[in-house]
Design a protein around this motif. Structure first.
Motif, PDB file in Angstrom:
ATOM      1  N   PRO A  12      48.242  32.437  33.595  1.00 34.52           N
ATOM      2  CA  PRO A  12      47.723  31.762  34.891  1.00 34.52           C
ATOM      3  C   PRO A  12      46.649  32.423  35.416  1.00 34.52           C
ATOM      4  O   PRO A  12      46.634  33.784  35.008  1.00 34.52           O
ATOM      5  N   HIS A  15      45.154  36.903  37.135  1.00 32.72           N
ATOM      6  CA  HIS A  15      45.888  37.678  36.124  1.00 32.72           C
ATOM      7  C   HIS A  15      44.694  38.732  35.802  1.00 32.72           C
ATOM      8  O   HIS A  15      43.568  38.415  36.058  1.00 32.72           O
ATOM      9  N   HIS A  16      45.090  39.865  35.049  1.00 37.18           N
ATOM     10  CA  HIS A  16      44.012  40.888  35.033  1.00 37.18           C
ATOM     11  C   HIS A  16      42.800  40.577  34.193  1.00 37.18           C
ATOM     12  O   HIS A  16      41.912  41.263  34.314  1.00 37.18           O
ATOM     13  N   GLU A  18      40.621  38.802  34.606  1.00 32.20           N
ATOM     14  CA  GLU A  18      39.582  38.444  35.270  1.00 32.20           C
ATOM     15  C   GLU A  18      38.703  39.942  35.289  1.00 32.20           C
ATOM     16  O   GLU A  18      37.639  39.677  36.142  1.00 32.20           O
ATOM     17  N   HIS A  20      38.205  44.415  36.177  1.00 31.36           N
ATOM     18  CA  HIS A  20      38.577  45.178  37.081  1.00 31.36           C
ATOM     19  C   HIS A  20      37.992  44.945  38.372  1.00 31.36           C
ATOM     20  O   HIS A  20      38.210  45.503  39.550  1.00 31.36           O
ATOM     21  N   SER A  22      37.737  42.909  40.512  1.00 31.16           N
ATOM     22  CA  SER A  22      38.148  42.195  41.613  1.00 31.16           C
ATOM     23  C   SER A  22      39.158  43.180  42.442  1.00 31.16           C
ATOM     24  O   SER A  22      39.506  42.844  43.751  1.00 31.16           O
ATOM     25  N   HIS A  23      39.447  44.359  41.856  1.00 35.24           N
ATOM     26  CA  HIS A  23      40.485  45.122  42.490  1.00 35.24           C
ATOM     27  C   HIS A  23      39.949  46.075  43.511  1.00 35.24           C
ATOM     28  O   HIS A  23      40.272  46.683  44.363  1.00 35.24           O
ATOM     29  N   ASN A  24      38.514  46.184  43.129  1.00 38.95           N
ATOM     30  CA  ASN A  24      37.688  47.321  44.202  1.00 38.95           C
ATOM     31  C   ASN A  24      37.890  47.165  45.483  1.00 38.95           C
ATOM     32  O   ASN A  24      38.163  48.134  46.322  1.00 38.95           O
ATOM     33  N   THR A  26      40.442  45.469  47.202  1.00 40.83           N
ATOM     34  CA  THR A  26      41.783  46.164  47.742  1.00 40.83           C
ATOM     35  C   THR A  26      41.871  47.483  47.535  1.00 40.83           C
ATOM     36  O   THR A  26      42.558  47.828  48.647  1.00 40.83           O
TER      37      THR A  26
END
Ligand code: HEM
Ligand SMILES: [Cu+2]
Lengths: 201, 560
Positions: A12, A15-16, A18, A20, A22-24, A26
């Protein structure tokens, strides 16, 4: 040689897969929370030393001038507004609007640093003038370092905005820088109250 | 369902990758652990010198000043270069594989955080060779002792110590940002918070403590460095400063730091007890949530290290109360483990033995901890060997044993080889007996009034000191079967299957060792809570097929 390996139903979203990028944000927010504790430590150290001091001010010094720092505060607080406008402009797709407000924010930040330097050079006490001098330069210096870092980050983002086709992943950097700038601003307000407004012990 | 094809055996990656700037969390994890054990030997050697000195009442083995440097470096090396790095190694190995992530959220940051460790390690070691020797003010580095610079050199042992600790802080913050982001953002589909393994809960809790606590130590250390080299007087009463302020900064971090150490060990206990007693973890939700109650309380107990430091009465009473309160969530966990073991089919494997021994020692340390939290008792025994006994029961007795348990348990997963049981059991026996022999006598010694941090003592303390030293030498010997086991099993131990302990968890649905990106694109969808031992409930969708494919690959492998 290969073996069969069952694949589960497609992952779904969220999930990862997409990437890296998007984690920046956070990660950066988590870092800022942590960074704020250093200031908390310095602030509480300042309050503790001040309330327990017998002679807080070094001989020959009676309090701090507050007019110049007040102007500086107004400059820094309004720069939080201009950076917000820059972000708004970018969200609306106006790259030039973004650059204009971004540059204005940088100018306000640079003016703040200039004001800080002028204030420092006019003071009659130094870093080693008791705990008053020590904490004063520690707090304003450490904060000033953050302002300088903010201006540096903004410069990077501004340069990035001129690299053609680069404005896909650029938003995260802009968001992070702006978050950092608001953070620096809030820290300054507390610092101003603590050092310049709360003068009598 | 689609069938993807995977190469069963990729070309074997070269061992030299452990010496490079590699961004794979599984490589970094092993780098951390191996480096940490190198420093375990360094710190252990220093401990042997300390106990060698203390086997007789006279100060005869080393000079008194050298002795001060040795215990300071022992504590610093053990905490900052052994325990924290080894736990970060486990975090690197376990967090991504347990939550089904291909790697950490920020792989490059991860590698930078690791490579800072050897850098500050070398920096700290180099302080043995500067004029005046290494720092000698104890691992807590209290002023005014720590702001003396009698030789007047810019580069002093204390200055190097502070720089090393600051770098360690930077590395730990990088690590913490990475672990927390990874756990929050990269869990497998279906893995809600209450389907996450307890180890990840405790790692999240511990790393949050790092993020909240460490900056306070960093801030305090910056001010200490300024006092030492720039002539400020933050902590110097002569210039209006306050040495107790440093103690607040230091303990605001360093009490939580003990939970940074012990929480993941609670996680290890919670993972391993179910596996080796074939029962679900008793009270999973409570165990998971208790970790965060410990975080909250752990942040407001630090003054119990400062009862004799001239803090106001109300503060002492308040912090006595909060400290005792922390026994509640801790007790919840202990009872949950006992409930898990109760009527379980206990398998006394090496990891299980280490867990049971660790739990035993932890309960003992909890009792002495409550004693220390009581202000009148603490004033009596503070700065005596009672305190040293207490915290070694926690750190060696519980944490180090838990770490050994984890290493034996997950060794097959990440090396693809089985460790030898016989050597493991010898290692356990030597460690458990050695630790108790070493640290139990410290309690009577402390109650009798033997101060810590001295190289000579009154002859009436000799008996217990001799026993403690014998225990210490036993601990020294215990690393031999351990190292022998690790090296020989890794080189030529029997091949490990994907799930040699019959455990439940995402990491056991990967081949041993896992591929570089773990599950890659094929992350299984998690269906249930972990620890479904005895229920037969599947953990993930298509579990039977995944396991069948793993077994088939293993059979093909061994047929070749
Ligand atoms: C039941 C939980 C615990 C309680 C009630 C407790 C209580 C205390 C108290 C009151 C002291 C201060 C003694 C003194 O300086 O006079 C102390 C020292 C210490 N504790 Fe604990 N503790 C607990 C758990 C832990 C854990 C989990 C760790 C580490 C993983 C730990 C490590 C230490 C260390 C390192 C010291 C010595 C610090 C020093 O003075 O150098 N404790 N403990
Ligand atoms: Cu504590």
């Amino acid at each position: 040689m290969t073996t069969a390996y069952p694949t589960p139903t497609p992952a779904p979203e969220g999930h990862h897969a997409e990437g890296h990028e998007s984690h920046n944000l956070t990660g950066f927010i988590i870092f800022l929370c942590s960074e704020s504790v250093i200031f908390l430590a310095f602030f509480s150290g300042y309050a503790l030393l001040k309330t327990s001091a017998l002679d807080w001010l070094p001989p020959g010094v009676d309090g701090l001038e507050w007019q110049m720092p007040l102007i500086n505060s107004i400059v820094l607080v309004s720069s939080s507004g201009t950076i917000y406008l820059a972000e708004r402009a970018m969200a609306k797709g106006s790259l030039w609007g973004f650059r204009a407000f971004w540059l204005l924010t940088m100018a306000l930040g640079a003016y703040f640093l200039y004001g800080q330097a002028v204030e420092w050079s006019s003071l009659k006490f130094g870093f080693t003038s008791g705990t008053f001098g020590g904490t004063f330069y520690l707090l304003t210096g450490f904060h000033g370092l953050h302002v300088a870092t903010g201006v540096f980050l903004m410069t990077l983002m501004l340069i990035k905005s001129f690299i053609p086709g680069n404005y896909k992943g650029g938003e995260q950097g802009v968001q992070a820088t702006s978050l950092f700038w608001h953070f620096v601003d809030v820290i300054w307000i507390i610092l101003f109250l603590l050092i310049y407004v709360w003068q009598r012990s | 369902m689609t069938l993807a094809t995977f190469p069963a055996s990729e070309p074997k990656p070269s061992w030299t990758r452990y010496f490079t700037f590699n961004t794979d969390a599984k490589v970094i994890g092993i780098q951390y652990i191996v480096l940490a054990f190198f420093f375990f030997l360094v710190g252990g050697l220093l401990a042997m010198i300390i106990r060698g000195e203390l086997i007789t009442p006279e100060a005869d083995l080393v000079d008194r000043t050298v002795y001060n440097g040795i215990y300071t470096m022992h504590g610093t090396v053990m905490l900052f270069l052994f325990v924290f790095p080894v736990l970060n190694g486990l975090n690197n190995l376990l967090i991504p594989t347990m939550i089904g992530a291909p790697d950490m959220a920020f792989p490059r940051l991860n590698a930078v955080a690791f490579w800072l460790v050897p850098i500050f390690g070398v920096l700290l070691m180099s302080s043995f060779f500067v004029p005046g020797g290494p720092a000698y003010s104890g691992w807590w580095s209290y002023p005014p002792v720590s702001i003396q610079n009698p030789l007047g050199h810019l580069v002093s042992g204390q200055g190097l110590w502070l720089t090393a600790v600051a770098l360690s802080g930077v590395s730990s913050i990088m690590g913490a940002v990475n672990f927390v982001t990874t756990i929050i953002r990269m869990r497998a589909p279906g893995m809600g918070w209450f389907r996450m393994p307890v180890f990840c809960w405790t790692a999240l809790a511990a790393q949050s403590l790092q993020l909240i606590g460490l900056p306070s130590l960093t801030g305090g250390a910056i001010m200490l460095l300024m006092d030492l080299v720039a002539g400020t007087s933050f902590y110097d009463p002569a210039g209006g400063g306050d040495p107790v302020l440093y103690q607040h900064f230091f303990w605001f971090y360093s009490h939580p730091a003990v939970y940074v150490i012990i929480l993941p060990v609670f996680g290890i206990f919670s993972e391993l007890f179910p596996v080796y007693s074939r029962k679900p973890l008793f009270g999973y939700v409570y165990v998971a949530v208790a970790s965060f109650i410990i975080v909250g309380l752990g942040l407001v107990v630090w003054v119990h290290h400062m009862f004799p430091s001239g803090v106001p009465e109300w503060m002492r009473n308040l912090f006595m109360f909060t400290t005792m309160l922390i026994a509640v969530p801790t007790g919840v966990k202990v009872f949950a483990w006992l409930g898990t073991l109760w009527r379980g089919k206990i398998r006394l494997t090496t990891p299980m033995l280490f867990c049971l021994g660790g739990l035993f020692n932890f309960v003992f340390a909890g009792v002495t901890g409550i004693m220390l939290a009581t202000v009148p008792i603490d004033i009596h025994v503070s700065n005596t060997y009672f305190v040293v006994g207490h915290f070694h029961y926690v750190i060696y007795g519980a944490a180090v044993l838990g770490i050994f348990a984890a290493i034996y348990h997950w060794f097959p997963k990440f090396t693809g080889r089985m460790p030898y049981e016989g050597l493991g059991k010898v290692h356990f026996l030597l460690t458990f007996v050695g630790a108790n022999l070493n640290f139990l006598p410290m309690h009577p010694l402390g109650l009798m009034g033997m101060p810590r941090r001295v190289s000579s003592y009154d002859p009436e303390f000799t008996f217990w000191n001799v026993i403690a030293s014998l225990g210490a030498f036993l601990l020294g010997v215990s690393v031999i079967p351990f190292l022998l086991n690790m090296v020989s099993s890794w080189v030529r131990g029997p091949r490990a299957t994907h799930n040699p302990w019959n455990a439940i968890g995402l990491e056991w649905l990967l081949p041993s060792p896992p591929a570089e990106d773990n599950f890659g694109e094929h992350v299984p969808v998690v269906l249930s809570r972990p620890y479904g031992y005895g229920s037969g409930e599947p953990l993930v969708e298509h579990q039977a097929e995944i396991e069948a494919a793993l077994i088939q690959a293993e059979q093909l492998e061994s047929a070749r």
